[in-house]
Motif scaffolding. Structure first.
Motif, PDB file in Angstrom:
ATOM      1  N   GLY A  18      39.090  40.318  53.190  1.00  0.00           N
ATOM      2  CA  GLY A  18      38.002  39.476  52.493  1.00  0.00           C
ATOM      3  C   GLY A  18      36.670  39.710  52.931  1.00  0.00           C
ATOM      4  N   PRO A  19      36.367  39.531  54.263  1.00  0.00           N
ATOM      5  CA  PRO A  19      35.235  39.695  54.811  1.00  0.00           C
ATOM      6  C   PRO A  19      34.748  41.358  54.825  1.00  0.00           C
ATOM      7  CG  PRO A  19      36.415  38.473  56.546  1.00  0.00           C
ATOM      8  CD  PRO A  19      37.299  38.739  55.348  1.00  0.00           C
ATOM      9  N   TRP A  20      35.817  42.205  54.913  1.00  0.00           N
ATOM     10  CA  TRP A  20      35.240  43.644  54.691  1.00  0.00           C
ATOM     11  C   TRP A  20      34.970  43.865  53.098  1.00  0.00           C
ATOM     12  CZ3 TRP A  20      35.305  48.263  57.494  1.00  0.00           C
ATOM     13  CH2 TRP A  20      35.501  47.895  59.231  1.00  0.00           C
ATOM     14  N   LEU A  21      35.736  43.033  51.914  1.00  0.00           N
ATOM     15  CA  LEU A  21      35.302  43.256  50.640  1.00  0.00           C
ATOM     16  C   LEU A  21      33.906  42.598  50.505  1.00  0.00           C
ATOM     17  CD1 LEU A  21      36.097  43.901  47.908  1.00  0.00           C
ATOM     18  CD2 LEU A  21      37.278  41.755  47.661  1.00  0.00           C
ATOM     19  N   LEU A  22      33.572  41.762  51.045  1.00  0.00           N
ATOM     20  CA  LEU A  22      32.478  41.088  50.744  1.00  0.00           C
ATOM     21  C   LEU A  22      31.237  42.229  51.531  1.00  0.00           C
ATOM     22  CD1 LEU A  22      33.069  37.232  51.678  1.00  0.00           C
ATOM     23  CD2 LEU A  22      32.666  38.384  49.325  1.00  0.00           C
ATOM     24  N   ALA A  23      31.482  42.709  52.791  1.00  0.00           N
ATOM     25  CA  ALA A  23      30.405  43.592  53.229  1.00  0.00           C
ATOM     26  C   ALA A  23      30.345  44.788  52.543  1.00  0.00           C
ATOM     27  CB  ALA A  23      30.883  44.000  54.822  1.00  0.00           C
ATOM     28  N   GLY A  24      31.413  45.445  52.015  1.00  0.00           N
ATOM     29  CA  GLY A  24      31.295  46.317  51.207  1.00  0.00           C
ATOM     30  C   GLY A  24      30.796  46.239  49.717  1.00  0.00           C
ATOM     31  N   MET A  25      30.815  45.101  49.224  1.00  0.00           N
ATOM     32  CA  MET A  25      30.123  44.735  48.004  1.00  0.00           C
ATOM     33  C   MET A  25      28.506  44.976  48.485  1.00  0.00           C
ATOM     34  SD  MET A  25      31.976  44.766  45.441  1.00  0.00           S
ATOM     35  CE  MET A  25      33.605  44.550  45.027  1.00  0.00           C
ATOM     36  N   VAL A  31      32.082  50.124  54.991  1.00  0.00           N
ATOM     37  CA  VAL A  31      33.449  49.908  55.103  1.00  0.00           C
ATOM     38  C   VAL A  31      34.026  51.097  54.519  1.00  0.00           C
ATOM     39  CG1 VAL A  31      33.167  47.508  54.803  1.00  0.00           C
ATOM     40  CG2 VAL A  31      33.514  48.835  52.762  1.00  0.00           C
ATOM     41  N   LEU A  32      33.530  52.103  53.944  1.00  0.00           N
ATOM     42  CA  LEU A  32      34.055  53.172  53.247  1.00  0.00           C
ATOM     43  C   LEU A  32      33.385  54.472  54.040  1.00  0.00           C
ATOM     44  CD1 LEU A  32      34.006  52.776  49.483  1.00  0.00           C
ATOM     45  CD2 LEU A  32      35.790  52.375  51.102  1.00  0.00           C
ATOM     46  N   ALA A  33      34.588  55.580  54.061  1.00  0.00           N
ATOM     47  CA  ALA A  33      34.135  56.779  55.205  1.00  0.00           C
ATOM     48  C   ALA A  33      33.837  57.910  53.966  1.00  0.00           C
ATOM     49  CB  ALA A  33      34.994  57.325  55.935  1.00  0.00           C
ATOM     50  N   GLU A  34      33.558  57.548  52.794  1.00  0.00           N
ATOM     51  CA  GLU A  34      33.240  58.675  51.793  1.00  0.00           C
ATOM     52  C   GLU A  34      31.874  59.170  51.810  1.00  0.00           C
ATOM     53  OE1 GLU A  34      34.475  57.163  47.929  1.00  0.00           O
ATOM     54  OE2 GLU A  34      36.570  56.951  48.552  1.00  0.00           O
ATOM     55  N   VAL A  42      35.574  50.097  46.867  1.00  0.00           N
ATOM     56  CA  VAL A  42      35.403  48.970  47.926  1.00  0.00           C
ATOM     57  C   VAL A  42      36.567  47.777  47.363  1.00  0.00           C
ATOM     58  CG1 VAL A  42      34.438  47.135  48.947  1.00  0.00           C
ATOM     59  CG2 VAL A  42      33.212  49.421  48.866  1.00  0.00           C
ATOM     60  N   TRP A  43      36.391  47.551  46.133  1.00  0.00           N
ATOM     61  CA  TRP A  43      37.044  46.648  45.572  1.00  0.00           C
ATOM     62  C   TRP A  43      38.459  46.824  45.404  1.00  0.00           C
ATOM     63  CZ3 TRP A  43      39.808  46.051  40.908  1.00  0.00           C
ATOM     64  CH2 TRP A  43      40.195  44.742  40.472  1.00  0.00           C
ATOM     65  N   LEU A  44      38.627  48.051  44.952  1.00  0.00           N
ATOM     66  CA  LEU A  44      40.031  48.507  44.891  1.00  0.00           C
ATOM     67  C   LEU A  44      40.816  48.654  46.026  1.00  0.00           C
ATOM     68  CD1 LEU A  44      39.859  51.723  42.363  1.00  0.00           C
ATOM     69  CD2 LEU A  44      40.888  49.293  41.877  1.00  0.00           C
ATOM     70  N   ARG A  45      40.147  49.223  47.214  1.00  0.00           N
ATOM     71  CA  ARG A  45      40.700  49.302  48.457  1.00  0.00           C
ATOM     72  C   ARG A  45      40.954  47.852  49.178  1.00  0.00           C
ATOM     73  NH1 ARG A  45      38.744  53.587  53.191  1.00  0.00           N
ATOM     74  NH2 ARG A  45      39.569  54.844  51.480  1.00  0.00           N
ATOM     75  N   TYR A  46      39.927  47.177  49.274  1.00  0.00           N
ATOM     76  CA  TYR A  46      39.810  45.816  50.246  1.00  0.00           C
ATOM     77  C   TYR A  46      40.286  44.711  49.169  1.00  0.00           C
ATOM     78  CZ  TYR A  46      37.845  48.647  53.674  1.00  0.00           C
ATOM     79  OH  TYR A  46      37.624  49.764  54.485  1.00  0.00           O
ATOM     80  N   VAL A  48      42.614  44.912  46.039  1.00  0.00           N
ATOM     81  CA  VAL A  48      43.642  45.161  45.591  1.00  0.00           C
ATOM     82  C   VAL A  48      44.856  45.767  46.467  1.00  0.00           C
ATOM     83  CG1 VAL A  48      44.830  46.057  43.636  1.00  0.00           C
ATOM     84  CG2 VAL A  48      42.755  45.188  43.219  1.00  0.00           C
ATOM     85  N   ILE A  49      44.596  46.906  46.861  1.00  0.00           N
ATOM     86  CA  ILE A  49      45.406  47.756  47.474  1.00  0.00           C
ATOM     87  C   ILE A  49      45.860  47.198  48.910  1.00  0.00           C
ATOM     88  CG2 ILE A  49      45.898  50.164  48.530  1.00  0.00           C
ATOM     89  CD1 ILE A  49      44.070  51.289  46.628  1.00  0.00           C
ATOM     90  N   LEU A  50      44.788  46.873  49.722  1.00  0.00           N
ATOM     91  CA  LEU A  50      45.119  46.210  50.854  1.00  0.00           C
ATOM     92  C   LEU A  50      45.891  45.202  51.216  1.00  0.00           C
ATOM     93  CD1 LEU A  50      44.810  47.255  54.179  1.00  0.00           C
ATOM     94  CD2 LEU A  50      42.378  45.833  53.858  1.00  0.00           C
ATOM     95  N   PRO A  51      45.564  44.180  50.101  1.00  0.00           N
ATOM     96  CA  PRO A  51      46.221  42.761  50.256  1.00  0.00           C
ATOM     97  C   PRO A  51      47.699  43.006  49.713  1.00  0.00           C
ATOM     98  CG  PRO A  51      43.867  42.478  49.483  1.00  0.00           C
ATOM     99  CD  PRO A  51      43.998  43.803  49.321  1.00  0.00           C
ATOM    100  N   PHE A  52      47.836  43.836  48.676  1.00  0.00           N
ATOM    101  CA  PHE A  52      49.101  44.277  48.195  1.00  0.00           C
ATOM    102  C   PHE A  52      50.122  44.981  49.208  1.00  0.00           C
ATOM    103  CE2 PHE A  52      52.039  47.265  46.086  1.00  0.00           C
ATOM    104  CZ  PHE A  52      53.048  46.175  45.272  1.00  0.00           C
ATOM    105  N   VAL A  53      49.400  45.798  50.101  1.00  0.00           N
ATOM    106  CA  VAL A  53      50.147  46.656  51.294  1.00  0.00           C
ATOM    107  C   VAL A  53      50.604  45.460  52.351  1.00  0.00           C
ATOM    108  CG1 VAL A  53      49.980  48.021  53.120  1.00  0.00           C
ATOM    109  CG2 VAL A  53      49.248  48.635  51.137  1.00  0.00           C
ATOM    110  N   CYS A  54      49.634  44.651  52.655  1.00  0.00           N
ATOM    111  CA  CYS A  54      49.951  43.335  53.451  1.00  0.00           C
ATOM    112  C   CYS A  54      51.083  42.546  53.003  1.00  0.00           C
ATOM    113  CB  CYS A  54      48.954  42.726  53.859  1.00  0.00           C
ATOM    114  SG  CYS A  54      47.253  43.543  54.583  1.00  0.00           S
ATOM    115  N   LEU A  55      51.075  42.233  51.843  1.00  0.00           N
ATOM    116  CA  LEU A  55      52.026  41.449  51.052  1.00  0.00           C
ATOM    117  C   LEU A  55      53.515  41.943  51.308  1.00  0.00           C
ATOM    118  CD1 LEU A  55      53.032  38.885  49.479  1.00  0.00           C
ATOM    119  CD2 LEU A  55      52.359  40.000  47.379  1.00  0.00           C
ATOM    120  N   LEU A  56      53.576  43.618  51.201  1.00  0.00           N
ATOM    121  CA  LEU A  56      54.908  44.037  51.130  1.00  0.00           C
ATOM    122  C   LEU A  56      55.144  44.007  52.605  1.00  0.00           C
ATOM    123  CD1 LEU A  56      54.266  46.967  48.559  1.00  0.00           C
ATOM    124  CD2 LEU A  56      55.834  45.075  48.278  1.00  0.00           C
ATOM    125  N   LEU A  57      54.182  44.587  53.339  1.00  0.00           N
ATOM    126  CA  LEU A  57      54.614  44.249  54.824  1.00  0.00           C
ATOM    127  C   LEU A  57      55.267  43.085  55.453  1.00  0.00           C
ATOM    128  CD1 LEU A  57      54.459  46.490  57.220  1.00  0.00           C
ATOM    129  CD2 LEU A  57      52.236  45.605  57.831  1.00  0.00           C
TER     130      LEU A  57
END
Length: 300
Positions: A18-25, A31-34, A42-46, A48-57
């Protein structure tokens, strides 16, 4: 033990998304190395993708019971602070390798070995100076191809001249004088290029970029870094101008050599010497025109 660590890791990581998503916006480059970070990424990574990976983990580690460990939780909180700089370095490393491969693929194949010829005991001062400039460019982290390309043209010109003139001929002496004047200008340009690359290396553009990308840099320090980056851009612009003028000089050398070869084919036994010398004179005037129009080359 491992399941407890993974549960804590997933919890800590999802809390930081969450904080990284806000900072990236606000600043995607935080928050990105590109090279060109975007808010959508930023929105897709922090978001969507990151919360989904944490949920699966977290779900896959629940079969052994619920009991997140403190070490896993702390690791999840801090992993992004280490991952983003690491990813930035990895991307920069592969980008440099790709640029080196592209540069090598685009470079001309040298027709003469500058390092070998400069090391011989009877090497001309011009050849030794070109090799010295080549070594200076290498030490400054630049491509050493330009001195090698100028030396290849020099060898080709000398070959054409020796095929047509005898060393004691006045025409040969005059032609060598003109070639010497042309390459004296080339040496000045190469020396200026070395100086610019050394200044650029001293400014350390990679360090400036890393500091500007860091969110914790104070405002005063950031202003100073931006001023230094402006100096970097000025040097890069002047280097680009020098490289463009170098290509013009190399093209003029090729044109002169081909003109001499054509004249030699037309009259092997009775060459119009005045026409050959006029070709060299026009070439020398062209070089002088480049020196006067590109003041940044000869600026001390």
């Amino acid at each position: 033990m491992m399941l407890s660590f993974l549960q804590g890791f997933a919890m800590g990581l999802v809390m930081m998304s969450g904080p990284w998503l806000l900072a990236g916006m606000v600043k995607p480059e935080w928050v990105l190395a590109e090279a060109q970070p975007r808010r959508l990424t930023v929105w897709l990574r922090y978001g969507v993708i990151l919360p989904f990976v944490c949920l699966l983990l977290g779900l896959t580690s629940l079969w052994g019971g619920f009991g997140p460990s403190l070490a896993g939780w702390l690791s999840g909180l801090g992993v992004l602070f280490a991952w983003v700089p690491l990813e930035r370095r990895i991307r920069r490393f592969f980008m440099r390798r790709q640029q080196q491969k592209t540069t090598q693929a685009e470079q001309e194949q040298p027709l003469a070995d500058l390092a070998r010829d400069a090391a011989s005991t009877d090497a001309l001062p011009l050849v030794k100076q070109l090799e010295h400039l080549r070594q200076d460019l290498l030490q400054a982290g630049a491509s050493p191809a330009l001195p090698e390309r100028f030396y290849s043209r020099y060898v080709q010109l000398q070959t054409v001249l020796r095929q047509r003139f005898q060393p004691q001929e006045l025409a040969m002496q005059r032609a060598q004088t003109l070639v010497g004047e042309v390459y004296a200008g080339c040496l000045r340009r190469l020396q200026r290029l070395v100086d610019l690359y050394q200044h650029l290396q001293a400014l350390d553009p990679d360090y400036i970029q890393r500091q500007l990308a860091s969110p914790g840099v104070p405002a005063g320090t950031r202003d100073a870094l931006l001023q230094r980056w402006q100096l970097v851009e000025n040097l890069q612009q002047e280097i680009a101008m020098l490289m463009a003028d170098a290509e013009k000089l190399l093209t003029a050398l090729d044109s002169t050599r081909l003109a001499l070869v054509q004249l030699q084919r037309e009259a092997q036994s009775d060459q119009d010497l005045n026409q050959v010398l006029e070709t060299l004179e026009r070439f020398n005037q062209r070089v002088a025109h480049y020196e006067s129009s590109a003041s940044t080359w000869t600026r001390s």
